[in-house]
Motif scaffolding. Structure first.
Motif, short mmCIF file in Angstrom:
data_model
loop_
_atom_site.label_atom_id
_atom_site.label_comp_id
_atom_site.label_asym_id
_atom_site.label_seq_id
_atom_site.Cartn_x
_atom_site.Cartn_y
_atom_site.Cartn_z
N UNK A 332 25.54 38.95 57.69
CA UNK A 332 24.18 38.44 57.77
C UNK A 332 24.55 37.25 56.78
N UNK A 334 27.38 35.73 55.85
CA UNK A 334 28.15 34.90 56.45
C UNK A 334 27.38 33.77 57.24
N UNK A 335 26.35 34.38 58.21
CA UNK A 335 25.85 33.45 59.13
C UNK A 335 24.92 32.48 58.22
N UNK A 336 24.72 32.76 57.22
CA UNK A 336 23.83 31.96 56.20
C UNK A 336 24.48 31.16 55.27
N UNK A 337 25.75 31.09 55.73
CA UNK A 337 26.80 30.39 54.63
C UNK A 337 26.67 28.87 54.63
N UNK A 338 25.80 28.55 55.56
CA UNK A 338 25.50 26.97 55.64
C UNK A 338 24.16 26.76 55.28
N UNK A 339 23.57 25.52 54.93
CA UNK A 339 22.29 25.48 54.62
C UNK A 339 21.23 25.79 55.66
N UNK A 340 20.31 26.54 55.61
CA UNK A 340 19.61 27.17 56.57
C UNK A 340 18.02 26.38 56.37
N UNK A 341 17.02 26.65 57.43
CA UNK A 341 15.82 26.21 57.15
C UNK A 341 14.93 27.10 58.11
N UNK A 342 13.78 27.34 57.68
CA UNK A 342 12.91 28.02 58.44
C UNK A 342 12.00 27.45 59.49
N UNK A 343 11.78 28.04 60.57
CA UNK A 343 10.70 27.69 61.58
C UNK A 343 9.65 28.52 61.58
N UNK A 344 8.44 28.17 61.29
CA UNK A 344 7.37 29.33 61.40
C UNK A 344 6.68 29.24 62.62
N UNK B 236 10.27 30.23 66.26
CA UNK B 236 9.93 30.41 64.76
C UNK B 236 11.57 31.40 64.48
N UNK B 237 12.00 31.18 63.31
CA UNK B 237 13.22 31.95 62.81
C UNK B 237 13.93 31.15 61.89
N UNK B 239 17.06 29.02 60.85
CA UNK B 239 18.12 28.08 61.53
C UNK B 239 19.08 27.85 60.60
N UNK B 240 20.36 27.23 61.28
CA UNK B 240 21.20 26.36 60.67
C UNK B 240 22.07 25.74 61.57
N UNK B 250 32.27 33.12 64.74
CA UNK B 250 31.38 34.37 63.96
C UNK B 250 31.13 35.52 65.00
N UNK B 424 21.18 40.55 62.43
CA UNK B 424 22.43 41.33 62.63
C UNK B 424 22.11 42.69 62.66
#
Lengths: 344, 618
Positions: A332, A334-344, B236-237, B239-240, B250, B424
Motif C-alpha cells: 500500500x 509503495x503504490x502511494x510513493x508518488x504524489x496522490x490526490x483524492x477524488x470524492x 472516487x478514490x 489517485x496517482x 507493481x 491492496x
C-alpha cells in the motif's frame, strides 16, 4: 553420511540412494559411466541429502546424467544449463547445484553462459566432460578438437583453433578450476569433492573418452604406463614435478611462462611451488598453458581455489540491508510513493 | 511588454486541451512533458500522455531525426487516449516545427522559439524559406517567443554563462505553458530544488528560466487570456499518476505477495522494457531478487531455474528478445513450470523502431515456437491496467503451471495516466500449494495431473521423497520418464493443448459493450482499447449503432467470444499490425473480420479511427 528418516532413526546413505530407477543408456564403454560412478560414490560422503541436490544439464551425451541421479534435476536446452542453474541457485542458496555438460554444450553454444556464471561466482559445481568431439550428433569436431581434425563436418581437416578450457575458466575469473580424467575414479572423486566444498563457481574439466567417435583421444597421456611421464599432478604447497623417477619439473621463465625441465639440469630450488590459493591467476594460467593438447605432459589437479564472495550471498545481503534501511516492503505504501490526490 | 496582470483578464475554461512539447532530443522535452503531466495530475485533471523520441541517444542537433516530443492530453472528464491533434504545439526549433506541423489542425496554436529560426537551423530542418516569414503558417495562431534570449537574460545575473543558460530554455517553455493553462507553480519549483540539489547554479538557472516563462505569459501581450482546465470528475478514490512499466512492476510485486512466493526477475536491457528492471531493482525490501543477465536467453533460463526451485520467475523484453527466448519458452512449456514473459512490443522487424509502439508480436506470441507449443497470452489495455494484467498473468501461470506471455507495448510502457489505487487488502490470494507427498503409492509422478486444471504437481527441491527429473525430451504421461512412444507423444501434445484451452473456463466473459440494433462490432486488444472506445463513442454520438468489445485474453479467448462475434454482421479489428487478431478470429470462428491497420510507430488517433470505421460501415 548419516541422516534421519521420518522415524528419527539414523540412516546411512549409500551410492544406491543417489541412483535413479532409469536405465543408463550411454554407449557401452563410454567414459561417462566412470564419471557417473565417481559422482554417485562420492555423494553419500558429502553430508548432503538427495533432495538438497539439483543436477542441471544442457544437451549432449553428458547432459543425460541428471536422469540417472536420484536427486532433483533438469535436462534443459543446449548450452543454457549454467543460466538455468544460476536461477536455481539464486532462488535457493540452501541447495547444492551441479551443472553437467560436454565441451560443445559448455564451450560452443553455451560459452557465454559458462563465462558469466563463473565471473559472477554463483555457487555452482560445474563439471565439463571434455571428449573433444560432438557425440550425440554423431561425430563433428568440437571447440576443443585439435586443428586439422578430420571429422564428418571437416573432411579436409578442421581450421578452428581449439579452446584450452582451463585457460578459458581462469580468464573468466573462476574462483575454482580443476582438471581430472575418467580413468581415475579416486582422483575424480577428490576433485568433485573439493569443487562441491568450494563456495562459488567451481569448474572441473574431465577428460573423457568417446570410444565411438573419438576413441583414444587421451591415450597418449592416460595409458597406464604413460601417466607417470605425461600427467603432472598439481599438489598445493609442493614443487611441481613428475616423471617415473620424479626427474622432471616445471620452472618459470622471465616472461612468466611455465617450462618443463630436467631437475638435474636446473636444480630443485628452481621448480615452481604450486599455490592453489594465489589471488592472482597468473601462476594457474601459466600452468594451464604447459600443454595445448593432450599429447604432451598435462597438469591435472586443482589449478586455482580462492575465496571470493558468492553472487547469491551478496544478493541476499542486499535484501537484508534493504529491509534494515527501509523496513519490510508494504504494498500500500509503495503504490502511494508518488504524489496522490483524492477524488470524492 | 505590458504590465497587465491576470487579475485584469478573464480566464477561459476549457474541458480539455492537448499540448505537444517538441524540440531537439537534447532540449529536455521529455523532462518538461513529465513535469507538466505531474502538475496536471496533482491538480486533478484526467490525462493521458504520449512520449515520442528518437532511438538514438543524441541524433544530430537541429535535424528532423533528432526531434523528440511529448504530448499530454488533460481533461476535466474521463479520457482514454493521449488525444489526436494537439491544440498547442511548443516548437523549440525549426525541425521540431516541421516534424510536427502535419499533426496540427488549422486554427490551433504554435508557440515557437523564434531565436532558433536562423539560416543554419532552417537549413538543417530542410526549410527553403523561413516559415515564420513566408505566410505558410497563416492558418495558425503563431506566437513567436524569444525563449533562448529571454532565458539567457534572466539567468545572466546569476553568473551563468550564456552557453549553459541556454540549456534552461525548456523550463522557460514550461513556465509559459503553466501560465497559459493556469497550473499551480509551487510543485515545479519544489521539484527543481529537489532534483538539482548540489548543483546550485543549474538549480538557480532552471528556476529563473521557469519563473521568466511564467512571467512572460503574464506580462506579454501575446496572449489575451489564460485558459484553465478544471479537475476531472473521476470515480472516487485515491489517485496517482503512473506509467505502464511502473504499473507492471507493481503488479508483479503485488502478485508475488499474494502468491506468497519470492519474485526473481531477470532480464537483459532492451528498449522499451528496461524500466521494469529499473523499477523492480529498487524494491529489494520486498525480497525481490533481480538479475541483469548476460543475454536474453540467460534471462529466460534464470526465470525457469527460479521456477523449478519454487520462486516466481519472471523475465521481460521486447520483440528481438522474444525471438531469442523462444527456445527457453518451449522448454518452460515442456517442463510445465510457471513463469511470465513480458513482451513490451515495439516496431519491427529486426531492430525496427526501438522507441516506437506496435502490436505486431501477437502471432509471435501465439505461434513463435517450434512444435505444438501453446501458452496463454494476456494483454494490457492502458498504462494503469498493466498492474492488473501482470497480476492476471501470474495467476494463470501459477494455477496452470505454464509460461504466460504478457503483451504490452511502447505506448503503454512510457505513457502515463491517473490510476485509482487498488485496495491492496482486497487483492485475491493466488497462492498454489507445493507437492509434499508421493502421489502414486509410494512414488512421486511429476506428470500426474490435477483432473480439473490439468496442472502437474509442483514439487520443489528440498522436499524429501519427491526427487524427480524434468527435461525438454518428451515425457511419459504420469511418470514423466523420457518416452519416445508414438501414442504417448500424441496424447501429451493433446493434453498440453487442452490444459491451455481449458483456461477459457477460468477467465471473465468478453468485455462487450453492445448497442441495440448494431450489426458492426469493433473488436480491440491491447493499447487500442482507449482509442477504440473514443472512436465508438464518437460514432454513436452521430446517431449510428455500433458494438464494441475488447480482449484481455488472447489465448485462450473467452468462452463466449464466438457467440458475441456471430451476433454481428461484420467485425472491425483496429490493430497496429497487418491484421493479426483478425486472422485469429477468422480462423477460430469463421466470422467476417476486417482489419484497420496502422504501422507508423504511433497509436491511432480517435478521429482517424472513427473515420476509418465509418468508411467500413458505409
Amino acid at each position: 553420511m548419516t541422516t534421519s528418516d521420518d522415524q528419527g532413526v539414523g540412516v546411512k546413505l549409500a551410492r544406491k540412494d543417489f541412483q535413479s530407477d532409469q536405465e543408463v543408456r550411454w554407449c557401452p564403454g563410454c567414459g561417462d559411466y566412470g564419471i557417473l560412478a565417481a559422482i554417485q560414490f562420492l555423494m553419500p560422503d558429502l553430508g548432503v541429502k538427495p533432495e538438497e541436490m539439483v543436477f542441471v544439464s544442457g544437451i549432449g551425451c553428458a547432459a543425460r546424467l541428471p536422469y540417472y541421479m536420484n536427486t532433483y534435476g533438469i535436462h534443459s536446452i543446449h548450452g543454457r544449463a549454467p543460466a538455468i542453474a544460476t536461477g536455481v541457485a539464486l532462488a535457493r542458496p540452501d541447495l547444492h547445484v551441479w551443472v553437467i555438460g560436454g565441451d560443445g554444450d559448455m564451450l560452443s553454444i553455451g560459452g557465454n553462459h559458462l563465462i558469466h556464471a563463473l565471473r559472477r561466482n554463483v555457487n555452482l559445481t560445474i563439471v565439463m566432460f571434455n571428449n573433444q568431439i560432438y557425440g550425440l550428433t554423431k561425430g563433428q569436431y568440437s571447440p576443443t578438437s585439435e586443428m586439422g581434425k578430420v571429422t564428418k563436418s571437416t573432411p579436409f581437416g578442421s581450421l578452428d583453433h581449439p579452446f584450452n578450457p582451463i585457460s578459458v575458466a581462469l580468464g573468466a575469473e573462476a574462483s575454482f578450476v580443476a582438471r581430472t580424467h575418467d580413468m581415475d575414479r579416486k582422483h575424480m572423486m577428490e576433485m568433485f569433492r573439493r569443487a562441491h566444498e568450494h563456495r562459488g563457481g567451481a569448474f572441473v574439466e574431465v577428460y573423457q573418452n568417446c570410444n565411438v567417435f573419438n576413441d583414444g583421444a587421451f591415450d597418449t597421456i592416460l595409458n597406464k604406463d604413460a601417466r607417470a611421464n605425461m600427467l603432472i599432478d598439481l599438489k598445493h604447497g609442493e614443487p611441481v614435478r613428475f616423471g617415473t623417477e620424479r626427474e622432471l619439473g616445471v620452472t618459470m621463465n622471465e616472461y612468466g611462462e611455465a617450462k618443463i625441465v630436467r631437475i638435474e639440469e636446473v636444480g630443485e630450488d628452481r621448480l615452481v611451488v604450486h599455490d592453489e590459493h594465489r589471488r592472482d591467476p597468473s601462476l594457474a594460467f601459466s600452468l594451464s598453458r604447459i600443454a595445448d593438447h593432450p599429447n604432451m605432459p598435462t597438469p591435472v589437479g586443482i589449478f586455482r581455489d580462492v575465496e571470493r564472495p558468492t553472487y547469491e550471498g551478496e544478493l541476499q545481503a542486499q535484501l537484508v540491508h534493504a529491509v534494515e534501511r527501509s523496513g519490510p516492503g508494504e504494498l500500500a505504501a509503495l503504490l502511494r510513493s508518488a504524489p496522490t490526490w483524492e477524488v470524492n | 511588454m505590458t504590465v497587465n496582470t491576470t487579475s485584469a483578464r478573464d480566464t477561459e475554461t476549457l474541458d480539455r486541451v492537448i499540448i505537444r512539447f517538441a524540440g531537439d532530443s537534447g532540449d529536455g522535452m521529455q523532462l518538461v512533458g513529465d513535469r507538466f503531466t505531474e502538475l496536471s495530475a496533482a491538480f486533478g485533471n484526467d490525462l493521458a500522455t504520449l512520449p515520442n523520441f528518437p532511438a538514438e541517444i543524441r541524433a544530430p542537433a537541429g535535424t528532423i531525426a533528432g526531434v523528440s516530443s511529448f504530448q499530454v492530453h488533460i481533461s476535466d472528464h474521463d479520457i482514454v487516449t493521449p488525444g489526436d491533434a494537439p491544440n498547442v504545439l511548443v516548437a523549440m526549433n525549426p525541425a521540431a516545427l516541421k516534424a510536427n506541423l502535419r499533426d496540427m489542425v488549422p486554427g490551433t496554436t504554435l508557440l515557437v522559439n523564434v531565436d532558433t529560426f536562423d539560416t543554419r537551423n532552417l537549413d538543417k530542418a530542410g526549410y527553403e524559406s523561413n516559415p515564420l516569414r513566408d505566410h505558410s503558417l497563416d492558418a495558425y495562431t503563431v506566437f513567436e517567443v524569444p525563449m533562448t534570449s529571454i532565458t539567457v537574460e534572466a539567468t545572466g545575473p546569476l553568473g551563468v554563462k550564456p552557453r549553459d543558460a541556454e540549456r534552461s530554455k525548456n523550463f522557460f517553455a514550461l513556465g509559459l505553458i503553466c501560465w497559459m493553462y493556469s497550473r499551480p507553480t509551487q510543485g515545479v519549483a519544489e521539484w527543481i530544488e529537489k532534483r538539482f540539489t548540489g548543483k546550485q547554479q543549474v538549480l538557480d538557472a532552471n528556476l529563473a528560466a521557469f519563473k521568466a516563462g511564467y512571467a512572460f505569459g503574464e506580462t506579454a501581450e501575446l496572449f489575451d487570456h489564460p485558459f484553465e482546465v478544471l479537475p476531472a470528475k473521476l470515480p472516487p478514490g485515491t489517485y496517482r499518476n503512473v506509467t505502464g512499466n511502473v504499473a507492471l512492476a507493481y503488479g508483479l510485486i503485488a502478485a508475488s505477495l499474494q502468491a506468497k512466493l519470492p519474485l526473481l526477475y531477470s532480464s537483459y536491457p532492451i528498449t522499451p522494457a528496461s524500466d521494469i528492471l529499473h523499477e523492480l531493482s529498487k524494491h529489494k525490501n520486498f525480497g525481490i531478487k533481480t538479475l541483469q543477465a548476460e543475454d536474453e536467453i540467460a534471462a529466460a533460463g534464470v526465470a525457469i531455474g527460479a521456477a523449478f526451485a519454487g520462486s516466481l520467475g519472471v523475465t521481460a523484453t521486447s520483440g528481438p528478445g522474444v525471438d531469442l527466448k523462444s527456445e527457453a519458452m518451449g522448454l518452460a512449456i515442456s517442463l510445465e513450470l510457471p513463469m511470465v514473459l513480458v513482451d513490451v512490443q515495439r516496431g519491427g522487424p529486426s531492430t525496427g523502431l526501438p522507441t516506437k509502439t506496435e502490436q505486431a508480436d501477437l502471432l509471435l506470441a501465439m505461434y513463435g515456437r517450434h512444435g505444438e507449443a501453446p501458452l496463454p497470452i494476456v494483454a494490457a489495455k492502458s498504462p494503469a491496467d498493466c498492474f492488473d494484467a501482470a497480476f492476471e498473468a501470474v495467476r494463470i501461470a501459477l494455477k496452470y503451471r505454464t509460461p504466460v506471455m504478457l503483451l504490452t507495448d511502447g505506448y503503454l510502457a512510457n505513457g502515463a495516466e491517473p490510476w485509482v489505487l487498488p485496495d491492496v487488502d482486497a487483492l485475491p490470494d493466488i497462492s498454489v500449494p507445493f507437492a509434499t507427498k508421493p502421489n502414486h503409492g509410494d512414488a512421486f509422478w511429476p506428470y500426474l495431473r490435477d483432473a480439473d486444471t490439468l496442472a502437474r504437481p509442483w514439487a520443489i527441491p528440498g522436499t524429501p521423497g519427491l526427487m524427480h527429473r524434468v527435461g525438454g525430451l518428451e515425457k511419459e504421461e504420469g511418470t514423466g520418464n523420457v518416452s519416445y512412444e508414438p501414442e504417448n507423444h500424441e496424447r501429451m501434445v493433446h493434453i498440453r493443448a487442452q490444459k491451455i484451452a481449458g483456461i477459457a473456463r477460468d477467465i471473465p466473459p468478453v468485455d462487450h459493450d453492445p448497442d441495440p440494433g448494431a450489426d458492426v462490432l469493433v473488436l480491440s486488444w491491447g493499447s487500442v482499447w482507449g482509442v477504440a472506445e473514443s472512436a465508438v463513442s464518437r460514432i454513436r454520438a452521430r446517431g449510428r449503432r455500433i458494438g464494441r468489445a475488447h480482449l484481455r485474453h488472447l489465448n485462450p479467448f473467452p468462452a463466449d467470444l464466438g457467440d458475441v462475434l456471430r451476433s454481428y454482421r461484420m467485425i472491425v479489428v483496429p490493430e497496429m499490425n497487418l491484421g493479426q487478431l483478425s486472422k485469429l478470429v477468422r480462423a477460430d470462428f469463421l466470422v467476417d473480420a476486417r482489419s484497420i491497420t496502422k504501422m507508423q510507430g504511433l497509436p491511432f488517433g480517435a478521429a482517424e479511427l472513427e473515420q476509418k470505421i465509418l468508411e467500413m460501415m458505409d
